[in-house]
Design a protein around this motif. Structure first.
Motif, PDB file in Angstrom:
ATOM      1  N   ASN A   9      27.904  12.053 -17.109  1.00 21.42           N
ATOM      2  CA  ASN A   9      26.629  12.568 -17.610  1.00 21.42           C
ATOM      3  C   ASN A   9      25.702  11.426 -18.028  1.00 21.42           C
ATOM      4  O   ASN A   9      24.495  11.492 -17.811  1.00 21.42           O
ATOM      5  CB  ASN A   9      26.849  13.536 -18.773  1.00 21.42           C
ATOM      6  CG  ASN A   9      27.359  14.884 -18.316  1.00 21.42           C
ATOM      7  OD1 ASN A   9      27.188  15.251 -17.155  1.00 21.42           O
ATOM      8  ND2 ASN A   9      28.007  15.609 -19.211  1.00 21.42           N
ATOM      9  N   MET A  10      26.257  10.386 -18.646  1.00 26.49           N
ATOM     10  CA  MET A  10      25.436   9.240 -19.048  1.00 26.49           C
ATOM     11  C   MET A  10      24.817   8.571 -17.825  1.00 26.49           C
ATOM     12  O   MET A  10      23.663   8.199 -17.823  1.00 26.49           O
ATOM     13  CB  MET A  10      26.280   8.237 -19.843  1.00 26.49           C
ATOM     14  CG  MET A  10      26.560   8.719 -21.257  1.00 26.49           C
ATOM     15  SD  MET A  10      27.648   7.662 -22.264  1.00 26.49           S
ATOM     16  CE  MET A  10      27.447   6.042 -21.657  1.00 26.49           C
ATOM     17  N   LYS A  11      25.593   8.423 -16.771  1.00 26.78           N
ATOM     18  CA  LYS A  11      25.088   7.786 -15.550  1.00 26.78           C
ATOM     19  C   LYS A  11      24.013   8.659 -14.897  1.00 26.78           C
ATOM     20  O   LYS A  11      22.997   8.155 -14.439  1.00 26.78           O
ATOM     21  CB  LYS A  11      26.228   7.512 -14.574  1.00 26.78           C
ATOM     22  CG  LYS A  11      27.134   6.395 -15.034  1.00 26.78           C
ATOM     23  CD  LYS A  11      28.241   6.157 -14.035  1.00 26.78           C
ATOM     24  CE  LYS A  11      29.163   5.058 -14.531  1.00 26.78           C
ATOM     25  NZ  LYS A  11      30.249   4.814 -13.589  1.00 26.78           N
ATOM     26  N   ILE A  12      24.213   9.950 -14.857  1.00 25.99           N
ATOM     27  CA  ILE A  12      23.240  10.855 -14.256  1.00 25.99           C
ATOM     28  C   ILE A  12      21.958  10.877 -15.084  1.00 25.99           C
ATOM     29  O   ILE A  12      20.859  10.853 -14.533  1.00 25.99           O
ATOM     30  CB  ILE A  12      23.833  12.273 -14.072  1.00 25.99           C
ATOM     31  CG1 ILE A  12      24.870  12.236 -12.948  1.00 25.99           C
ATOM     32  CG2 ILE A  12      22.745  13.292 -13.767  1.00 25.99           C
ATOM     33  CD1 ILE A  12      25.596  13.538 -12.724  1.00 25.99           C
ATOM     34  N   GLU A  13      22.076  10.894 -16.412  1.00 27.44           N
ATOM     35  CA  GLU A  13      20.884  10.869 -17.265  1.00 27.44           C
ATOM     36  C   GLU A  13      20.081   9.596 -17.034  1.00 27.44           C
ATOM     37  O   GLU A  13      18.860   9.606 -17.053  1.00 27.44           O
ATOM     38  CB  GLU A  13      21.282  10.996 -18.736  1.00 27.44           C
ATOM     39  CG  GLU A  13      21.727  12.389 -19.098  1.00 27.44           C
ATOM     40  CD  GLU A  13      22.312  12.468 -20.504  1.00 27.44           C
ATOM     41  OE1 GLU A  13      22.278  11.469 -21.244  1.00 27.44           O
ATOM     42  OE2 GLU A  13      22.811  13.554 -20.845  1.00 27.44           O
ATOM     43  N   HIS A  14      20.771   8.498 -16.790  1.00 27.51           N
ATOM     44  CA  HIS A  14      20.084   7.248 -16.497  1.00 27.51           C
ATOM     45  C   HIS A  14      19.285   7.374 -15.193  1.00 27.51           C
ATOM     46  O   HIS A  14      18.171   6.859 -15.093  1.00 27.51           O
ATOM     47  CB  HIS A  14      21.091   6.093 -16.402  1.00 27.51           C
ATOM     48  CG  HIS A  14      20.457   4.791 -16.062  1.00 27.51           C
ATOM     49  ND1 HIS A  14      19.710   4.075 -16.960  1.00 27.51           N
ATOM     50  CD2 HIS A  14      20.438   4.082 -14.908  1.00 27.51           C
ATOM     51  CE1 HIS A  14      19.253   2.976 -16.387  1.00 27.51           C
ATOM     52  NE2 HIS A  14      19.699   2.963 -15.135  1.00 27.51           N
ATOM     53  N   LEU A  15      19.845   8.075 -14.229  1.00 25.64           N
ATOM     54  CA  LEU A  15      19.143   8.283 -12.962  1.00 25.64           C
ATOM     55  C   LEU A  15      17.867   9.103 -13.138  1.00 25.64           C
ATOM     56  O   LEU A  15      16.897   8.898 -12.417  1.00 25.64           O
ATOM     57  CB  LEU A  15      20.057   8.974 -11.950  1.00 25.64           C
ATOM     58  CG  LEU A  15      21.106   8.107 -11.290  1.00 25.64           C
ATOM     59  CD1 LEU A  15      21.930   8.954 -10.321  1.00 25.64           C
ATOM     60  CD2 LEU A  15      20.482   6.936 -10.563  1.00 25.64           C
ATOM     61  N   ARG A  18      14.940   6.891 -13.577  1.00 23.48           N
ATOM     62  CA  ARG A  18      14.546   6.241 -12.314  1.00 23.48           C
ATOM     63  C   ARG A  18      13.842   7.232 -11.391  1.00 23.48           C
ATOM     64  O   ARG A  18      12.892   6.892 -10.723  1.00 23.48           O
ATOM     65  CB  ARG A  18      15.752   5.646 -11.598  1.00 23.48           C
ATOM     66  CG  ARG A  18      16.361   4.487 -12.232  1.00 23.48           C
ATOM     67  CD  ARG A  18      15.424   3.270 -12.268  1.00 23.48           C
ATOM     68  NE  ARG A  18      15.869   2.430 -13.351  1.00 23.48           N
ATOM     69  CZ  ARG A  18      15.210   2.296 -14.504  1.00 23.48           C
ATOM     70  NH1 ARG A  18      14.072   2.886 -14.707  1.00 23.48           N
ATOM     71  NH2 ARG A  18      15.692   1.537 -15.455  1.00 23.48           N
ATOM     72  N   ILE A  19      14.331   8.454 -11.360  1.00 22.87           N
ATOM     73  CA  ILE A  19      13.720   9.483 -10.509  1.00 22.87           C
ATOM     74  C   ILE A  19      12.299   9.766 -10.980  1.00 22.87           C
ATOM     75  O   ILE A  19      11.374   9.859 -10.175  1.00 22.87           O
ATOM     76  CB  ILE A  19      14.603  10.749 -10.472  1.00 22.87           C
ATOM     77  CG1 ILE A  19      15.877  10.447  -9.671  1.00 22.87           C
ATOM     78  CG2 ILE A  19      13.842  11.942  -9.912  1.00 22.87           C
ATOM     79  CD1 ILE A  19      16.959  11.482  -9.769  1.00 22.87           C
ATOM     80  N   THR A  20      12.110   9.857 -12.278  1.00 30.48           N
ATOM     81  CA  THR A  20      10.769  10.064 -12.827  1.00 30.48           C
ATOM     82  C   THR A  20       9.857   8.884 -12.470  1.00 30.48           C
ATOM     83  O   THR A  20       8.722   9.085 -12.039  1.00 30.48           O
ATOM     84  CB  THR A  20      10.835  10.243 -14.362  1.00 30.48           C
ATOM     85  OG1 THR A  20      11.661  11.376 -14.644  1.00 30.48           O
ATOM     86  CG2 THR A  20       9.456  10.440 -14.960  1.00 30.48           C
ATOM     87  N   ASP A  21      10.376   7.662 -12.624  1.00 33.44           N
ATOM     88  CA  ASP A  21       9.592   6.464 -12.270  1.00 33.44           C
ATOM     89  C   ASP A  21       9.215   6.475 -10.793  1.00 33.44           C
ATOM     90  O   ASP A  21       8.092   6.133 -10.420  1.00 33.44           O
ATOM     91  CB  ASP A  21      10.372   5.184 -12.594  1.00 33.44           C
ATOM     92  CG  ASP A  21      10.552   4.962 -14.079  1.00 33.44           C
ATOM     93  OD1 ASP A  21       9.849   5.624 -14.888  1.00 33.44           O
ATOM     94  OD2 ASP A  21      11.403   4.113 -14.442  1.00 33.44           O
TER      95      ASP A  21
END
Length: 175
Positions: A9-15, A18-21
């Motif tokens: 979940n931490m890794k996906i939240e980090h993504l 990036r997706i928003t950026d």
């Protein structure tokens, strides 16, 4: 203790950040391309055309469509200035070299790349055939900036016609 699910979940939240950026970057490109179409291209065409009409130097304005929907407008020397034709009669072998262009090109990112192309002469190397002026955000392109860049272009063309250092055709000069 962090279990595998929490770590995932931490890794996906980090993504998500990036997706928003990434989405914002695409929106920024689209916004710049809309500005190019709606504002900048018409401004460039109008300003460059006015210059060619007011100052008859044998130049013309061209619209170009480059690869992948990138577009460009340029002002280029197309023919010898009419009011100087009589002076060419003094030297029958005189040959006008067409070319030389100030180019405003839309990049893939929507920015505007401005550069100068010099006329091509068969016996001169082409490595110095381009001078980069800069990369500009479309919102920074104004009539004043366009006129300043045409002035810079004319200075470069004068320097090309009458260089400070003599050029020897067919010979490379080492520094």
């Amino acid at each position: 203790m962090i279990n595998a699910t929490n770590l995932m979940n931490m890794k996906i939240e980090h993504l998500e950040e990036r997706i928003t950026d990434y989405k914002e970057s695409i929106k920024g490109v689209v916004d710049k391309k809309v500005q190019w179409n709606d504002l900048i291209k018409p401004l460039l065409h109008k300003t460059l055309k006015e210059i060619t009409v007011q100052y008859e130097l044998g130049w013309r304005v061209q619209e170009l469509n480059w690869i992948h929907n990138n577009e460009a407008l340029n002002i280029s020397f197309d023919s010898f200035p009419k009011d100087l034709i009589d002076c060419t009669n003094q030297i029958p072998a005189f040959q006008f070299i067409p070319g030389g262009a100030l180019v405003f090109s839309q990049t893939y990112s929507g920015d505007v790349f401005i550069f100068i192309l010099f006329p091509e002469i068969d016996s001169l190397p082409t490595e110095n055939n381009i001078t980069e002026i800069g990369l500009f955000n479309p919102i920074d392109i104004t009539e004043k900036l366009v006129i300043e860049k045409v002035d810079e272009f004319l200075k470069e063309m004068i320097q090309w016609e009458l260089p400070n250092k003599p050029r020897k055709l067919g010979f490379s000069q080492s520094s």
